[in-house]
Design a protein around this motif. Structure first.
Motif, PDB file in Angstrom:
ATOM      1  N   LEU A 281     -20.452 -14.509  17.391  1.00 45.37           N
ATOM      2  CA  LEU A 281     -19.425 -13.776  16.652  1.00 45.37           C
ATOM      3  C   LEU A 281     -19.933 -13.398  15.270  1.00 45.37           C
ATOM      4  CD1 LEU A 281     -16.442 -12.797  16.562  1.00 45.37           C
ATOM      5  CD2 LEU A 281     -15.840 -15.075  15.706  1.00 45.37           C
ATOM      6  N   VAL A 282     -20.529 -14.363  14.555  1.00 45.23           N
ATOM      7  CA  VAL A 282     -21.059 -14.097  13.211  1.00 45.23           C
ATOM      8  C   VAL A 282     -22.233 -13.119  13.289  1.00 45.23           C
ATOM      9  CG1 VAL A 282     -22.184 -15.122  11.194  1.00 45.23           C
ATOM     10  CG2 VAL A 282     -20.269 -16.313  12.273  1.00 45.23           C
ATOM     11  N   ALA A 283     -23.110 -13.310  14.277  1.00 43.97           N
ATOM     12  CA  ALA A 283     -24.265 -12.408  14.420  1.00 43.97           C
ATOM     13  C   ALA A 283     -23.815 -10.967  14.641  1.00 43.97           C
ATOM     14  CB  ALA A 283     -25.152 -12.873  15.574  1.00 43.97           C
ATOM     15  N   ASP A 284     -22.774 -10.770  15.457  1.00 41.68           N
ATOM     16  CA  ASP A 284     -22.242  -9.420  15.684  1.00 41.68           C
ATOM     17  C   ASP A 284     -21.694  -8.823  14.390  1.00 41.68           C
ATOM     18  OD1 ASP A 284     -22.912  -9.573  18.339  1.00 41.68           O
ATOM     19  OD2 ASP A 284     -20.864 -10.000  19.042  1.00 41.68           O
ATOM     20  N   ARG A 285     -20.999  -9.654  13.601  1.00 42.98           N
ATOM     21  CA  ARG A 285     -20.438  -9.176  12.329  1.00 42.98           C
ATOM     22  C   ARG A 285     -21.559  -8.794  11.359  1.00 42.98           C
ATOM     23  NH1 ARG A 285     -16.363  -9.734  15.061  1.00 42.98           N
ATOM     24  NH2 ARG A 285     -14.312 -10.391  14.359  1.00 42.98           N
ATOM     25  N   ILE A 286     -22.609  -9.616  11.331  1.00 41.04           N
ATOM     26  CA  ILE A 286     -23.756  -9.324  10.453  1.00 41.04           C
ATOM     27  C   ILE A 286     -24.389  -7.996  10.849  1.00 41.04           C
ATOM     28  CG2 ILE A 286     -26.143 -10.016   9.917  1.00 41.04           C
ATOM     29  CD1 ILE A 286     -24.363 -11.800   8.451  1.00 41.04           C
ATOM     30  N   ALA A 287     -24.602  -7.815  12.130  1.00 42.13           N
ATOM     31  CA  ALA A 287     -25.245  -6.592  12.618  1.00 42.13           C
ATOM     32  C   ALA A 287     -24.426  -5.354  12.270  1.00 42.13           C
ATOM     33  CB  ALA A 287     -25.459  -6.675  14.128  1.00 42.13           C
ATOM     34  N   ALA A 288     -23.105  -5.510  12.132  1.00 43.63           N
ATOM     35  CA  ALA A 288     -22.225  -4.365  11.852  1.00 43.63           C
ATOM     36  C   ALA A 288     -22.114  -4.047  10.365  1.00 43.63           C
ATOM     37  CB  ALA A 288     -20.831  -4.637  12.422  1.00 43.63           C
ATOM     38  N   THR A 289     -22.671  -4.894   9.481  1.00 44.62           N
ATOM     39  CA  THR A 289     -22.551  -4.641   8.046  1.00 44.62           C
ATOM     40  C   THR A 289     -23.632  -3.671   7.584  1.00 44.62           C
ATOM     41  OG1 THR A 289     -23.929  -6.564   7.518  1.00 44.62           O
ATOM     42  CG2 THR A 289     -21.530  -6.903   7.528  1.00 44.62           C
ATOM     43  N   PRO A 290     -23.343  -2.863   6.553  1.00 41.97           N
ATOM     44  CA  PRO A 290     -24.333  -1.896   6.052  1.00 41.97           C
ATOM     45  C   PRO A 290     -25.582  -2.593   5.512  1.00 41.97           C
ATOM     46  CG  PRO A 290     -22.136  -1.427   5.173  1.00 41.97           C
ATOM     47  CD  PRO A 290     -22.055  -2.755   5.857  1.00 41.97           C
ATOM     48  N   ALA A 291     -26.735  -2.091   5.881  1.00 43.97           N
ATOM     49  CA  ALA A 291     -28.002  -2.719   5.511  1.00 43.97           C
ATOM     50  C   ALA A 291     -28.271  -2.678   4.007  1.00 43.97           C
ATOM     51  CB  ALA A 291     -29.147  -2.053   6.266  1.00 43.97           C
ATOM     52  N   GLY A 292     -27.647  -1.762   3.280  1.00 40.62           N
ATOM     53  CA  GLY A 292     -27.930  -1.637   1.853  1.00 40.62           C
ATOM     54  C   GLY A 292     -27.311  -2.710   0.983  1.00 40.62           C
ATOM     55  N   GLN A 293     -26.361  -3.472   1.506  1.00 42.41           N
ATOM     56  CA  GLN A 293     -25.689  -4.497   0.706  1.00 42.41           C
ATOM     57  C   GLN A 293     -26.562  -5.735   0.548  1.00 42.41           C
ATOM     58  OE1 GLN A 293     -21.854  -5.522   2.261  1.00 42.41           O
ATOM     59  NE2 GLN A 293     -21.018  -3.473   2.023  1.00 42.41           N
ATOM     60  N   PRO A 294     -26.366  -6.486  -0.539  1.00 43.75           N
ATOM     61  CA  PRO A 294     -27.116  -7.743  -0.700  1.00 43.75           C
ATOM     62  C   PRO A 294     -26.815  -8.706   0.460  1.00 43.75           C
ATOM     63  CG  PRO A 294     -25.995  -7.150  -2.736  1.00 43.75           C
ATOM     64  CD  PRO A 294     -25.501  -6.204  -1.693  1.00 43.75           C
ATOM     65  N   LEU A 295     -27.810  -9.538   0.800  1.00 46.97           N
ATOM     66  CA  LEU A 295     -27.680 -10.450   1.937  1.00 46.97           C
ATOM     67  C   LEU A 295     -26.473 -11.378   1.813  1.00 46.97           C
ATOM     68  CD1 LEU A 295     -31.351 -11.556   2.709  1.00 46.97           C
ATOM     69  CD2 LEU A 295     -29.767 -10.367   4.231  1.00 46.97           C
ATOM     70  N   VAL A 296     -26.279 -11.949   0.627  1.00 42.92           N
ATOM     71  CA  VAL A 296     -25.174 -12.893   0.449  1.00 42.92           C
ATOM     72  C   VAL A 296     -23.832 -12.202   0.685  1.00 42.92           C
ATOM     73  CG1 VAL A 296     -23.950 -14.293  -1.269  1.00 42.92           C
ATOM     74  CG2 VAL A 296     -26.422 -14.493  -1.047  1.00 42.92           C
ATOM     75  N   ARG A 297     -23.721 -10.951   0.264  1.00 42.95           N
ATOM     76  CA  ARG A 297     -22.485 -10.199   0.474  1.00 42.95           C
ATOM     77  C   ARG A 297     -22.263  -9.945   1.972  1.00 42.95           C
ATOM     78  NH1 ARG A 297     -19.127  -7.833  -2.696  1.00 42.95           N
ATOM     79  NH2 ARG A 297     -20.473  -8.198  -4.477  1.00 42.95           N
ATOM     80  N   ARG A 298     -23.322  -9.567   2.667  1.00 44.54           N
ATOM     81  CA  ARG A 298     -23.209  -9.288   4.102  1.00 44.54           C
ATOM     82  C   ARG A 298     -22.856 -10.558   4.877  1.00 44.54           C
ATOM     83  NH1 ARG A 298     -28.467  -6.244   5.922  1.00 44.54           N
ATOM     84  NH2 ARG A 298     -27.243  -5.982   7.814  1.00 44.54           N
ATOM     85  N   ILE A 299     -23.527 -11.647   4.558  1.00 49.10           N
ATOM     86  CA  ILE A 299     -23.265 -12.906   5.255  1.00 49.10           C
ATOM     87  C   ILE A 299     -21.866 -13.410   4.925  1.00 49.10           C
ATOM     88  CG2 ILE A 299     -23.981 -15.328   5.465  1.00 49.10           C
ATOM     89  CD1 ILE A 299     -26.888 -14.269   4.866  1.00 49.10           C
ATOM     90  N   GLY A 300     -21.488 -13.333   3.653  1.00 49.61           N
ATOM     91  CA  GLY A 300     -20.145 -13.759   3.248  1.00 49.61           C
ATOM     92  C   GLY A 300     -19.065 -12.978   3.979  1.00 49.61           C
TER      93      GLY A 300
END
Length: 200
Positions: A71-90
């Protein structure tokens, strides 16, 4: 035709797993983790002990097994690549928490309490965090293929998961009265200076 049968088989398997796990958690809460055997769980679920072990190889898995990683991996994959990692993971952790607590969050809360209060489960709970960290790195796909990028992703994931763990403990202490996604958001903001899950 075969694909449909395969899908039905997977659905039945998932339903059986949910049913067995629900009986196990109920018994563990009522009798205690150490006071409940796999045979007790099998009897309550109306299946054989072998069926329980087929779905849950260890007694600990009856509490710890979940689908949070994908579930988390799918959400990560759907986030824009330009955002900082902590923001995407959060963002992925907060959205996943909203999904997981949308139904019966009492079951999730009972599992969490067992993980926190049972010594035999605490160490395995940390193993689950390692698996979730790897799922997050995997969810980044090609962005985390070289060793340096994978290292940065693992570091960011580890930091976010430590923060999430603090929120989970608070949620258990609050008996689930506070929204879990909101607690994770507050914890992320406290750790990283603003709300990493809020898009800029």
């Amino acid at each position: 035709m075969n694909e449909r049968h395969s899908t039905l088989r997977d659905q039945r398997r998932a339903e059986t797993q949910r049913m067995i796990q629900a009986h196990a958690v109920r018994l563990f809460v009522r009798r205690g983790y150490d006071g409940t055997t796999v045979n007790d769980v099998a009897a309550a679920a109306g299946v054989s002990p072998m069926t329980v072990y087929r779905h849950f190889p260890t007694k600990e898995d009856l509490v710890l097994a979940d689908q949070n990683g994908p579930l988390v991996a799918d959400r990560i994959a759907a986030t824009p690549a330009g955002q900082p990692l902590v923001r995407r993971i959060g963002t992925a952790l907060v959205e996943s928490a909203r999904t997981l607590t949308a139904g019966d969050d009492r079951f999730l809360l009972a599992r969490l309490r067992l993980m926190i209060s049972t010594p035999a489960l605490r160490a395995r709970h940390l193993d689950n965090h390692h698996l979730l960290q790897q799922a997050i790195v995997d969810g980044l796909g090609d962005e985390a293929t070289d060793p340096d990028a994978a290292f940065r992703a693992a570091a960011a994931a580890s930091a976010c998961l430590a923060v999430m763990h603090t929120a989970l403990v608070r949620w258990a202490q609050d008996d689930g009265r506070t929204d879990l996604a909101d607690l994770i958001t507050m914890a992320l903001a406290a750790a990283f200076g603003d709300d990493p899950s809020r898009p800029r």
